[in-house]
Design an enzyme around this catalytic site. Structure first.
Site, mmCIF file in Angstrom:
data_model
loop_
_atom_site.group_PDB
_atom_site.id
_atom_site.type_symbol
_atom_site.label_atom_id
_atom_site.label_comp_id
_atom_site.label_asym_id
_atom_site.label_seq_id
_atom_site.Cartn_x
_atom_site.Cartn_y
_atom_site.Cartn_z
ATOM 1 N N LYS A 196 47.549 9.982 98.809
ATOM 2 C CA LYS A 196 46.198 10.334 98.380
ATOM 3 C C LYS A 196 45.543 11.130 99.495
ATOM 4 C CE LYS A 196 41.786 8.307 97.018
ATOM 5 N NZ LYS A 196 41.097 7.079 96.606
ATOM 6 N N LYS A 250 47.862 12.143 94.469
ATOM 7 C CA LYS A 250 46.497 12.445 94.037
ATOM 8 C C LYS A 250 45.816 13.334 95.056
ATOM 9 C CE LYS A 250 42.160 10.064 93.497
ATOM 10 N NZ LYS A 250 41.474 8.804 93.554
HETATM 11 C C1 PBG Z 1 38.409 5.082 95.226
HETATM 12 C C2 PBG Z 1 38.823 6.189 94.354
HETATM 13 C C3 PBG Z 1 38.404 7.524 94.348
HETATM 14 C C4 PBG Z 1 38.987 8.114 93.234
HETATM 15 C C5 PBG Z 1 39.764 7.137 92.637
HETATM 16 N N1 PBG Z 1 39.673 5.970 93.347
HETATM 17 C C6 PBG Z 1 37.447 8.254 95.176
HETATM 18 C C7 PBG Z 1 37.604 8.398 96.628
HETATM 19 O O1 PBG Z 1 38.678 8.182 97.202
HETATM 20 O O2 PBG Z 1 36.578 8.704 97.218
HETATM 21 C C8 PBG Z 1 38.756 9.524 92.775
HETATM 22 C C9 PBG Z 1 39.065 9.790 91.355
HETATM 23 C C10 PBG Z 1 38.515 11.039 90.806
HETATM 24 O O3 PBG Z 1 37.974 11.913 91.520
HETATM 25 O O4 PBG Z 1 38.619 11.191 89.587
HETATM 26 N N2 PBG Z 1 38.892 4.977 96.482
#
Ligand code: PBG
Length: 325
Positions: A196, A250
């Site tokens: 991520k 992601k």
């Molecule tokens: C939580 C999380 C996030 C997303 C999914 N889980 C945001 C982040 O890391 O700030 C983003 C999902 C999206 O943008 O659709 N940690």
């Protein structure tokens, strides 16, 4: 027996098998949802047409409709009011919060007909909006993992099929797997956000989940957007070793190359998250439905081609409802 890896978890129910192994785009889709406290709440989210923040009564109706159209897999994010948050994110591990209650309601209503995935992170339940606990300005790793274990166990207790670890702390997959084994919860899956990135594509989600960090950013734990494949593969392989059942990359569109590398190098199914910023771009560009159909099919098709087994996407509902996939 206490095992690290239980390959049967992805085969446990027919709906899980269809999601993980079904080759079509339709079978691979997961629809994300946001659950809030209260009753009869159905609020639109700026920048994300068609995705609302809903109280659990409304969410049960929404998911029932999705299920009747043929979407079996759903991911739910808890959204908390400021007065429900604290510095430790305590309420995220509370079995009586809307997320836990709605999972209980949905499992009672649909049983194994649906696959329920729940987001276990701290950013939506901490008053500082970080994905981990703080020591001054630092996000500390191991105490955050302890809290993530408590949250995951709560989700598992109420019946989540997969607990989704979206925080990027080190070692949390192994810690959650060990805890699930210890508690005898041997059919609960772990979907790890293994790769991520500290991306700028999460903006609309952070508004939706009121989870923007109060100061600083997420670069000390999410991956550097400039990093190469080696780190992506290391992260994914480590999560597989620790016992994740699904590994995620992601965001999706800017990281299709990484998705392909990860899918080619690990021995577990791979998911991709078509994130909020990507959705927002498509929705503002492709306002006309025929054009949107073509754009969405191009986007979803690119994930499959790159090797995704599972696609988490806000486009899921429209794509299935309109018969595009
Ligand atoms: C939580 C999380 C996030 C997303 C999914 N889980 C945001 C982040 O890391 O700030 C983003 C999902 C999206 O943008 O659709 N940690």
């Amino acid at each position: 027996m206490k095992l690290k890896i239980r390959p049967r978890i992805n085969r446990w129910t027919e709906s899980r098998r269809n999601l993980v192994y079904g080759p079509s785009i339709a079978e691979s889709l997961v629809q994300p949802h946001f659950v809030v406290s209260g009753e009869d709440v159905n609020e639109e989210i700026p920048g994300m047409p068609g995705v609302n923040r809903q109280s659990k009564d409304v969410l049960v109706r929404t998911i029932a409709e999705d299920v009747s159209m043929g979407i079996a897999a759903h991911m739910i994010f808890p959204v908390m009011d400021d007065n429900e948050k604290d510095s430790l994110g305590t309420r995220a591990a509370d079995d009586e919060m809307p997320l836990q209650l709605v999972v209980g309601d949905l499992k009672q209503k649909f049983g194994n007909e649906i696959v329920l995935m729940t987001d276990a992170c701290l950013c939506t339940s901490t008053d500082h909006g970080h994905c981990g606990l703080l020591d001054g300005q630092d996000i500390v790793n191991d105490p955050s993992v302890e809290m993530l274990v408590r949250i995951s166990l709560s989700h598992a207790r109420v019946g989540a099929d997969y607990v989704c670890l979206s925080d990027m702390m080190d070692g949390r997959v192994g810690a959650v797997r060990t805890a699930l084994e210890k508690e005898g919860m041997k059919s609960t899956g772990i979907m790890s956000y293994s790769v991520k990135y500290a991306s700028s594509f999460y903006g609309p989600f952070r508004d939706a989940a009121s989870s923007a960090p109060a100061f600083g950013d997420r670069s000390s734990h999410q991956m550097d957007v400039r990093s190469d494949y080696r780190e992506a593969i290391l992260e994914a392989k480590e999560d597989v070793k620790e016992g994740c059942d699904i590994s995620m990359v992601k965001p999706g569109l800017s990281y299709l190359d990484v998705l392909r590398e990860v899918a080619a190098n690990i021995e577990r199914p791979v998911a991709v998250y078509n994130v909020s910023g990507e959705y927002s771009m498509v929705m503002s560009y492709a306002k006309e439905i025929e054009q949107r159909k073509r754009v969405v099919l191009e986007v979803l098709g690119s994930f499959k081609r790159a090797g995704a087994d599972i696609i988490v996407s806000y486009h899921a509902r429209e794509a299935v409802r309109e018969g595009w996939v």
